[in-house]
Scaffold this motif. Sequence first.
Motif, PDB file in Angstrom:
ATOM      1  N   ARG A  26      46.650   7.565   6.910  1.00 23.38           N
ATOM      2  CA  ARG A  26      46.839   7.699   5.467  1.00 23.38           C
ATOM      3  C   ARG A  26      48.226   8.256   5.165  1.00 23.38           C
ATOM      4  O   ARG A  26      48.795   7.985   4.104  1.00 23.38           O
ATOM      5  N   ASP A  27      48.751   9.021   6.090  1.00 29.18           N
ATOM      6  CA  ASP A  27      50.054   9.656   5.887  1.00 29.18           C
ATOM      7  C   ASP A  27      51.164   8.859   6.566  1.00 29.18           C
ATOM      8  O   ASP A  27      52.062   8.334   5.921  1.00 29.18           O
ATOM      9  N   HIS A  28      51.096   8.748   7.881  1.00 29.21           N
ATOM     10  CA  HIS A  28      52.120   8.027   8.635  1.00 29.21           C
ATOM     11  C   HIS A  28      51.610   7.752  10.041  1.00 29.21           C
ATOM     12  O   HIS A  28      50.564   8.250  10.438  1.00 29.21           O
ATOM     13  N   ALA A  29      52.361   6.956  10.776  1.00 27.92           N
ATOM     14  CA  ALA A  29      52.031   6.684  12.177  1.00 27.92           C
ATOM     15  C   ALA A  29      52.858   7.579  13.075  1.00 27.92           C
ATOM     16  O   ALA A  29      53.964   7.983  12.720  1.00 27.92           O
ATOM     17  N   THR A  30      52.321   7.893  14.250  1.00 26.84           N
ATOM     18  CA  THR A  30      53.053   8.726  15.195  1.00 26.84           C
ATOM     19  C   THR A  30      53.559   7.939  16.388  1.00 26.84           C
ATOM     20  O   THR A  30      54.305   8.479  17.196  1.00 26.84           O
ATOM     21  N   MET A  31      53.144   6.680  16.517  1.00 25.47           N
ATOM     22  CA  MET A  31      53.611   5.870  17.636  1.00 25.47           C
ATOM     23  C   MET A  31      53.570   4.397  17.258  1.00 25.47           C
ATOM     24  O   MET A  31      52.690   3.959  16.525  1.00 25.47           O
ATOM     25  N   VAL A  32      54.543   3.658  17.771  1.00 28.56           N
ATOM     26  CA  VAL A  32      54.572   2.202  17.640  1.00 28.56           C
ATOM     27  C   VAL A  32      54.701   1.623  19.033  1.00 28.56           C
ATOM     28  O   VAL A  32      55.491   2.123  19.837  1.00 28.56           O
ATOM     29  N   GLN A  33      53.908   0.588  19.334  1.00 24.17           N
ATOM     30  CA  GLN A  33      54.012  -0.070  20.629  1.00 24.17           C
ATOM     31  C   GLN A  33      54.140  -1.579  20.441  1.00 24.17           C
ATOM     32  O   GLN A  33      53.558  -2.147  19.518  1.00 24.17           O
ATOM     33  N   PHE A  34      54.918  -2.191  21.318  1.00 26.65           N
ATOM     34  CA  PHE A  34      55.054  -3.640  21.376  1.00 26.65           C
ATOM     35  C   PHE A  34      54.728  -4.055  22.806  1.00 26.65           C
ATOM     36  O   PHE A  34      55.086  -3.345  23.733  1.00 26.65           O
TER      37      PHE A  34
END
Length: 361
Positions: free
Chosen positions: A265-273
């Motif tokens: 709801r606030d933000h993401a802490t990690m992005v993966q590809f």
Amino acid sequence: MASCCREISSIIHILVIFLLVSCSICPVLSSEPHNLRGRNQTFRPEKELKIPAVLFVSGLPLQSPDGDIIDCVLLHHQPAFDHPQLKGQRPLDPPERPRAYEAEGNVAGAEEEQEHVQLWRMSGETCPEGTIPVRRTREEDILRASSVRRFGRKPRRRVRRDSTRNGHEVSPELYGDNYPRFFTYWTNDAYETTGCYNLLCSGFVQTNNRIAIGAAISPMSSYHGGQFDITLLVWKDPKHGNWWLEFGSGVLVGYWPSCLFTHLRDHATMVQFGGEIVNSRAGGFHTSTAMGSGHFSGEGFGKASYFRNLQVVDWDNNLIPLPNLRLLADHPNCYDIRGGINGVWGHYFYYGGPGRNVRCP
């Protein structure tokens, strides 16, 4: 097993291509059938399976060359609005898009991205305005699942609650064939009881009448032949906080409402590809399921699979280069990864492999 690159930042609000999480997992690239049951089991649909009724369909269904049937379902009767927190709502208007976003330029040897990127649209047909295309779920689809309760859901994982996924996958168990298909996924409890693939449960709100989630992608790249990209962008609407998905050249598919999540709801802490396969180790051997093209990253363009133009969106809704990219391959003798950066592709990496081989027993 997975071949991934990771990026972590306290200010991230975006995923470009594939996975947005409040912790750590990887997106599906291909999978082998597992826990399949015979076709003589009894079909017992349960309340949790939200398959659009014929009453909600506009016009005749569309037949895809791969055997899929596409129904045109009225926007306000799509599965999303069966969710308790979304009942009575209508799809929202498009949000403000991230600034400085431009469609990536072509590279030498790559084909231009096509408008008709799914097999069901090869005849030029599409669903009328006010409807969305929904891949019809049939009895044989459900019978391939390990259980009716787990139909359309991923196995439980050791992850921390919220995540969304999108990209392309090959899943004979879910779709009954080996076509690469555009997919979405979400969960807010680490795959325990919430979320599902595509539109197989309430949650994701689709707004587009030209993209069928779960439908086969076309054309496909070939080894030492034509290479075809799909462009994906996910970002958090600064006004309403929902996570929007774009597929192709500026085509909005829909959004995950922020009310589905806690951490996101606030933000993401990690992005993966990256890529992922299912390894059941039948007979004690590693699976022979290929990842990507089935060739290792060192073979490069035209032979290995790749991600390119990797970016994230910052707190002010601006697309920016990845600030902290880390490459990881769980089992590099089975599948590996090799990255770089240049002026045409920006941040990129090649990845993949054949699975079981002499160095990966």
